[in-house]
Write a protein that holds these residues in place. Structure first.
Motif, PDB file in Angstrom:
ATOM      1  N   LEU A 110       1.119  -1.155   0.084  1.00 13.25           N
ATOM      2  CA  LEU A 110       0.074   0.006   0.143  1.00 13.25           C
ATOM      3  C   LEU A 110       0.847   1.240  -0.064  1.00 13.25           C
ATOM      4  CD1 LEU A 110      -2.666   1.354   0.184  1.00 13.25           C
ATOM      5  CD2 LEU A 110      -2.759   1.030   2.726  1.00 13.25           C
ATOM      6  N   ARG A 111       1.988   1.141   0.597  1.00 17.18           N
ATOM      7  CA  ARG A 111       2.951   2.181   0.778  1.00 17.18           C
ATOM      8  C   ARG A 111       3.425   2.651  -0.683  1.00 17.18           C
ATOM      9  NH1 ARG A 111       7.767   1.241   4.351  1.00 17.18           N
ATOM     10  NH2 ARG A 111       5.839   0.629   5.874  1.00 17.18           N
ATOM     11  N   ALA A 112       3.740   1.595  -1.514  1.00 21.11           N
ATOM     12  CA  ALA A 112       4.342   1.937  -2.812  1.00 21.11           C
ATOM     13  C   ALA A 112       3.111   2.518  -3.567  1.00 21.11           C
ATOM     14  CB  ALA A 112       4.920   0.680  -3.376  1.00 21.11           C
ATOM     15  N   VAL A 113       2.001   2.089  -3.451  1.00 21.53           N
ATOM     16  CA  VAL A 113       0.924   2.555  -4.403  1.00 21.53           C
ATOM     17  C   VAL A 113       0.590   4.011  -3.864  1.00 21.53           C
ATOM     18  CG1 VAL A 113      -1.331   2.245  -4.916  1.00 21.53           C
ATOM     19  CG2 VAL A 113      -0.164   0.371  -4.646  1.00 21.53           C
ATOM     20  N   LEU A 114       0.538   4.351  -2.670  1.00 21.56           N
ATOM     21  CA  LEU A 114       0.252   5.557  -2.198  1.00 21.56           C
ATOM     22  C   LEU A 114       1.335   6.668  -2.672  1.00 21.56           C
ATOM     23  CD1 LEU A 114      -1.795   5.349   1.187  1.00 21.56           C
ATOM     24  CD2 LEU A 114      -2.658   5.266  -1.227  1.00 21.56           C
ATOM     25  N   ARG A 115       2.539   6.185  -2.552  1.00 24.71           N
ATOM     26  CA  ARG A 115       3.615   7.239  -3.087  1.00 24.71           C
ATOM     27  C   ARG A 115       3.458   7.789  -4.185  1.00 24.71           C
ATOM     28  NH1 ARG A 115       7.709   3.555  -0.089  1.00 24.71           N
ATOM     29  NH2 ARG A 115       8.181   2.674  -2.256  1.00 24.71           N
ATOM     30  N   GLY A 116       2.970   6.803  -4.977  1.00 25.38           N
ATOM     31  CA  GLY A 116       2.909   7.234  -6.485  1.00 25.38           C
ATOM     32  C   GLY A 116       1.814   8.304  -6.684  1.00 25.38           C
ATOM     33  N   ARG A 117       0.818   7.842  -6.046  1.00 27.14           N
ATOM     34  CA  ARG A 117      -0.481   8.733  -6.161  1.00 27.14           C
ATOM     35  C   ARG A 117      -0.407  10.106  -5.723  1.00 27.14           C
ATOM     36  NH1 ARG A 117      -5.277   4.644  -4.178  1.00 27.14           N
ATOM     37  NH2 ARG A 117      -5.377   3.127  -5.962  1.00 27.14           N
ATOM     38  N   ILE A 118       0.431  10.146  -4.175  1.00 31.46           N
ATOM     39  CA  ILE A 118       0.582  11.287  -3.707  1.00 31.46           C
ATOM     40  C   ILE A 118       1.574  12.172  -4.380  1.00 31.46           C
ATOM     41  CG2 ILE A 118       1.549  12.409  -1.548  1.00 31.46           C
ATOM     42  CD1 ILE A 118       0.428  10.175   0.033  1.00 31.46           C
ATOM     43  N   LYS A 119       2.623  11.639  -5.073  1.00 31.73           N
ATOM     44  CA  LYS A 119       3.432  12.405  -5.840  1.00 31.73           C
ATOM     45  C   LYS A 119       2.783  12.838  -7.143  1.00 31.73           C
ATOM     46  CE  LYS A 119       8.122  12.910  -7.625  1.00 31.73           C
ATOM     47  NZ  LYS A 119       9.326  12.047  -7.591  1.00 31.73           N
ATOM     48  N   ASP A 134      13.351   6.625   5.727  1.00 29.15           N
ATOM     49  CA  ASP A 134      13.413   5.484   4.847  1.00 29.15           C
ATOM     50  C   ASP A 134      13.992   6.340   3.564  1.00 29.15           C
ATOM     51  OD1 ASP A 134      12.616   3.890   2.934  1.00 29.15           O
ATOM     52  OD2 ASP A 134      10.727   3.354   3.760  1.00 29.15           O
ATOM     53  N   GLN A 135      15.031   5.831   3.085  1.00 32.38           N
ATOM     54  CA  GLN A 135      15.672   6.203   1.946  1.00 32.38           C
ATOM     55  C   GLN A 135      14.732   5.914   0.757  1.00 32.38           C
ATOM     56  OE1 GLN A 135      19.854   5.484   1.276  1.00 32.38           O
ATOM     57  NE2 GLN A 135      20.182   5.124   3.422  1.00 32.38           N
ATOM     58  N   THR A 136      14.260   4.999   0.698  1.00 34.94           N
ATOM     59  CA  THR A 136      13.274   4.588  -0.603  1.00 34.94           C
ATOM     60  C   THR A 136      12.062   5.512  -0.684  1.00 34.94           C
ATOM     61  OG1 THR A 136      13.863   2.205  -0.319  1.00 34.94           O
ATOM     62  CG2 THR A 136      11.696   2.780  -1.688  1.00 34.94           C
ATOM     63  N   GLU A 137      11.778   5.951   0.157  1.00 32.14           N
ATOM     64  CA  GLU A 137      10.414   6.769   0.279  1.00 32.14           C
ATOM     65  C   GLU A 137      11.004   8.230  -0.040  1.00 32.14           C
ATOM     66  OE1 GLU A 137       7.801   8.388   3.960  1.00 32.14           O
ATOM     67  OE2 GLU A 137       7.334   6.294   3.277  1.00 32.14           O
ATOM     68  N   ALA A 138      12.229   8.620   0.672  1.00 29.39           N
ATOM     69  CA  ALA A 138      12.793   9.960   0.277  1.00 29.39           C
ATOM     70  C   ALA A 138      13.085   9.881  -1.315  1.00 29.39           C
ATOM     71  CB  ALA A 138      13.813  10.015   0.960  1.00 29.39           C
ATOM     72  N   SER A 139      13.578   8.780  -1.829  1.00 26.24           N
ATOM     73  CA  SER A 139      14.035   8.826  -3.204  1.00 26.24           C
ATOM     74  C   SER A 139      12.806   8.910  -4.383  1.00 26.24           C
ATOM     75  CB  SER A 139      14.964   7.460  -3.459  1.00 26.24           C
ATOM     76  OG  SER A 139      15.920   7.525  -2.672  1.00 26.24           O
ATOM     77  N   ALA A 140      11.796   8.019  -3.776  1.00 22.09           N
ATOM     78  CA  ALA A 140      10.329   7.827  -4.643  1.00 22.09           C
ATOM     79  C   ALA A 140       9.797   9.274  -4.697  1.00 22.09           C
ATOM     80  CB  ALA A 140       9.551   6.908  -3.864  1.00 22.09           C
ATOM     81  N   LEU A 141       9.703   9.986  -3.565  1.00 23.03           N
ATOM     82  CA  LEU A 141       8.644  11.181  -3.387  1.00 23.03           C
ATOM     83  C   LEU A 141       9.460  12.628  -3.550  1.00 23.03           C
ATOM     84  CD1 LEU A 141       6.344  10.631  -0.294  1.00 23.03           C
ATOM     85  CD2 LEU A 141       5.735  11.001  -2.776  1.00 23.03           C
ATOM     86  N   ALA A 142      10.904  12.931  -3.303  1.00 18.50           N
ATOM     87  CA  ALA A 142      11.266  14.135  -3.354  1.00 18.50           C
ATOM     88  C   ALA A 142      12.142  14.396  -4.542  1.00 18.50           C
ATOM     89  CB  ALA A 142      12.178  14.145  -2.078  1.00 18.50           C
TER      90      ALA A 142
END
Length: 336
Positions: A138-147, A163-171
């Motif tokens: 769910l985190r992976a799906v929401l990251r894309g939607r929120i960005k 979380d480096q993955t979250e930072a890299s995916a969103l920022a």
């Protein structure tokens, strides 16, 4: 979209709370949309915040919690309902809109808090560990939607994460912090390829950068860095700027770093005694002892080696990051 990234207690949330107005600023100032806001009360800053602790209103339903901030904008009931329904679909909570917070799981409460912030019209959105309680899929799906939402609406956001993955995916850019000090502010690619110092080099990347302590000797055409009997790096003088040359001239020993992805297994003049060999489905992580250091190498293919085996490995000078005595990186690896 900016990420504040760092270990626990480094000052990420404190920075976010100062921007929101919940903690005072001891020095300096904060400007938003070209106006100083650090002396304004929180309600007048034009900031929406999703709290790590959720801070939902217990007597209100999920729908009422999300709509609470919209009432001050004097929107019609139809517009409020439309906005609430849209953001609820985005974070997948449309089936719990009539529930109260006490009936929700931690992950559901976190999504309600996130929706309550994103539904608002604000100059800045502050998100404190916005998806820390969510399951990975769910985190992976929401990251894309929120960005996508932030980009589509041109929203400015700062979020806190470890979380480096979250930072890299969103920022778009990442602020790496430690001990209340900004270490480097750059894109994810630049942080990996051109770390400012030893902390950033060892903190960014999974697995993190390998660091070796080397002896420095001057040669006719450059420098020789040695770590043990079978690890030697020849650094041509023309590949170094003045600062890097001075750092090597003044030091007897110096630290160098090499990314695990830049170590070749099965070829080369150095020897690695395998400690562990893990196949992760799409890559191998091989850890071993080399020249008295524990190194990790990453390769996209399986490696036929057992713990205790001695395998050749290649540590090339062009892949080295060199750090001065103060920990500042004075020479980066060649770009691929």
């Amino acid at each position: 979209i900016v990420a504040l990234l760092g270990s626990s207690g480094c000052g990420k949330t404190s920075t976010l709370r100062m921007i929101a107005g919940f903690e005072s600023v001891s020095a300096g100032s904060i400007a938003l949309a070209q106006r100083p806001i650090h002396e304004l009360p929180p309600a007048r800053r034009g900031v929406a915040m999703a709290f790590e602790g959720y801070s939902l209103y217990p007597p209100l339903t999920v729908r009422e919690n999300i709509a609470f901030a919209l009432k001050a904008q004097q929107l019609s009931r139809a517009e409020v309902a439309h906005r609430v329904d849209s953001i609820a679909r985005l974070v997948e909570i449309e089936d719990i809109l009539d529930h109260h917070p006490r009936a929700l799981s931690g992950g559901q409460q976190q999504r309600v808090c996130l929706a309550r912030a994103l539904v608002r019209d604000a100059d800045l959105y502050l998100l404190d560990e916005p998806m820390g309680q969510l399951e990975p899929q769910l985190r992976a799906v929401l990251r894309g939607r929120i960005k996508g939402l932030l980009a589509e609406r041109g929203m400015t956001a700062i979020f806190v994460t470890h979380d480096q993955t979250e930072a890299s995916a969103l920022a778009d850019r990442i602020a790496v912090m430690e001990d209340g000090v900004l270490q480097q502010f750059a894109s994810e690619r630049e942080l990996k390829n051109r770390p400012a110092n030893l902390f950033v080099a060892s903190f960014i990347g999974e697995p993190p950068m390998n660091l070796l302590e080397t002896n420095v000797a001057q040669e006719e055409e450059g420098f020789r860095l040695t770590a043990g009997a079978d690890v030697a790096f020849h650094i041509p003088r023309q590949t170094l700027d003045v600062t890097a040359q001075q750092a090597l001239v003044q030091a007897d020993r110096i630290k160098v770093g090499i990314r695990p992805q830049r170590i070749a297994i099965g070829t080369g003049e150095s020897r690695l005694r395998v400690v562990s060999n893990q196949w992760l489905g799409d890559q191998s992580h091989v850890a071993g002892e080399c020249a008295g250091h524990l190194l990790v190498a990453v390769t996209s293919s399986k490696v036929a080696a057992r713990p205790g085996d001695i395998v050749p490995c290649a540590l090339e000078s062009r892949n080295l990051h060199i750090f001065g005595a103060d920990g500042v990186c004075v020479r980066h690896a060649e770009a691929r």
